[in-house]
Design an enzyme around this catalytic site. Structure first.
Site, PDB file in Angstrom:
ATOM      1  N   LEU A  14       8.588  10.265   7.956  1.00 18.11           N
ATOM      2  CA  LEU A  14       7.712  10.859   6.948  1.00 18.11           C
ATOM      3  C   LEU A  14       6.385  11.307   7.541  1.00 18.11           C
ATOM      4  O   LEU A  14       5.799  12.281   7.074  1.00 18.11           O
ATOM      5  CB  LEU A  14       7.448   9.863   5.815  1.00 18.11           C
ATOM      6  CG  LEU A  14       8.653   9.500   4.966  1.00 18.11           C
ATOM      7  CD1 LEU A  14       8.292   8.405   3.968  1.00 18.11           C
ATOM      8  CD2 LEU A  14       9.186  10.725   4.238  1.00 18.11           C
ATOM      9  N   GLY A  15       5.902  10.571   8.533  1.00 18.65           N
ATOM     10  CA  GLY A  15       4.619  10.945   9.113  1.00 18.65           C
ATOM     11  C   GLY A  15       4.178   9.988  10.194  1.00 18.65           C
ATOM     12  O   GLY A  15       4.653   8.858  10.277  1.00 18.65           O
ATOM     13  N   MET A  19      -2.744   5.323  13.869  1.00 14.22           N
ATOM     14  CA  MET A  19      -2.479   3.887  13.816  1.00 14.22           C
ATOM     15  C   MET A  19      -0.999   3.540  13.709  1.00 14.22           C
ATOM     16  O   MET A  19      -0.615   2.443  14.073  1.00 14.22           O
ATOM     17  CB  MET A  19      -3.207   3.266  12.609  1.00 14.22           C
ATOM     18  CG  MET A  19      -4.711   3.276  12.735  1.00 14.22           C
ATOM     19  SD  MET A  19      -5.304   2.209  14.052  1.00 14.22           S
ATOM     20  CE  MET A  19      -4.842   0.608  13.423  1.00 14.22           C
ATOM     21  N   VAL A  22       5.363   6.204   9.573  1.00 13.18           N
ATOM     22  CA  VAL A  22       5.991   5.905   8.284  1.00 13.18           C
ATOM     23  C   VAL A  22       7.356   6.586   8.252  1.00 13.18           C
ATOM     24  O   VAL A  22       7.475   7.777   8.550  1.00 13.18           O
ATOM     25  CB  VAL A  22       5.124   6.387   7.105  1.00 13.18           C
ATOM     26  CG1 VAL A  22       5.797   6.049   5.774  1.00 13.18           C
ATOM     27  CG2 VAL A  22       3.735   5.770   7.158  1.00 13.18           C
ATOM     28  N   LYS A  37       6.337   1.376   6.656  1.00 13.59           N
ATOM     29  CA  LYS A  37       5.149   1.643   7.473  1.00 13.59           C
ATOM     30  C   LYS A  37       5.088   0.620   8.594  1.00 13.59           C
ATOM     31  O   LYS A  37       5.176  -0.583   8.352  1.00 13.59           O
ATOM     32  CB  LYS A  37       3.888   1.540   6.617  1.00 13.59           C
ATOM     33  CG  LYS A  37       2.604   1.778   7.393  1.00 13.59           C
ATOM     34  CD  LYS A  37       1.407   1.735   6.466  1.00 13.59           C
ATOM     35  CE  LYS A  37       0.133   2.056   7.210  1.00 13.59           C
ATOM     36  NZ  LYS A  37      -1.020   2.124   6.296  1.00 13.59           N
ATOM     37  N   ASP A 129     -11.248   3.535   2.344  1.00 17.43           N
ATOM     38  CA  ASP A 129     -10.634   4.605   3.130  1.00 17.43           C
ATOM     39  C   ASP A 129     -10.046   5.676   2.211  1.00 17.43           C
ATOM     40  O   ASP A 129      -8.962   6.184   2.444  1.00 17.43           O
ATOM     41  CB  ASP A 129      -9.563   4.036   4.058  1.00 17.43           C
ATOM     42  CG  ASP A 129      -9.190   4.992   5.188  1.00 17.43           C
ATOM     43  OD1 ASP A 129      -9.993   5.906   5.494  1.00 17.43           O
ATOM     44  OD2 ASP A 129      -8.104   4.846   5.754  1.00 17.43           O
TER      45      ASP A 129
END
Length: 175
Positions: A14-15, A19, A22, A37, A129
């Site tokens: 997904l991405g 850091m 996912v 994640k 964040d």
């Protein structure tokens, strides 16, 4: 790409960010799609492990339609992971790349964000964040994501933990 993470069969990427990564996955036990994640270097970096565990505790403490639902924190081959709700839609950052947001859509999005922030505040959490990539636009409304930097607004245990994992000279949060 990994085939399995815990009991989850990985179905796609997904991405990726600075850091972590996912994945989309399938939970064979409950027969549902999930997002997984994982934090890069969490195995070698105890601070990264602490951040992921804090994110799990923060996300799990809030049950609200505007907050991405956390299902599990687990470990696979020494690596921590979070299993969470797989969202349909797009991030606000992706939406903004297409151009200006019409007024009605902007107002509805802002109200959805405020609803999520209110739910966090009622649990005594500060997100720290909040940015377009951590706001997800779903067909059912706004979802806030990524609680890795969340702290307790009351100055309790979460604040002490946050101070311990925040290094001097390191810039965290979103301005």
């Amino acid at each position: 790409m990994r085939e399995m993470i815990g009991r989850y069969r990985v179905t796609g990427l997904l991405g990726e960010g600075g850091m972590g990564v996912v994945y989309s996955a399938h939970d064979s036990q409950l027969d549902r799609a999930v997002a997984i994640k994982m934090i890069r270097a969490a195995e070698e970096d105890p601070l990264a492990r602490d951040r992921l565990q804090r994110e799990a505790r923060s996300a799990a403490s809030v049950n609200h339609p505007s907050i991405c639902q956390l299902y599990e924190i687990g470990e696979d081959a020494g690596e921590l992971f979070l299993a969470m709700e797989l969202l349909q839609g797009e991030s606000l950052s992706t939406r903004l790349q297409r151009g200006p947001v019409p007024l009605g859509e902007a107002v509805a999005t802002t109200l959805g964000i405020l609803t999520g922030l209110d739910a966090l505040q009622r649990q005594g959490l500060v997100h720290r964040d909040l940015k377009p990539s951590n706001i997800f636009l779903t067909p059912h409304g706004i979802k806030l994501l990524d609680f890795g930097l969340a702290i307790s607004a009351a100055g309790g245990v979460a604040t002490v933990t946050a101070l311990r994992v925040t290094q001097p000279g390191t810039i965290l949060r979103t301005p």
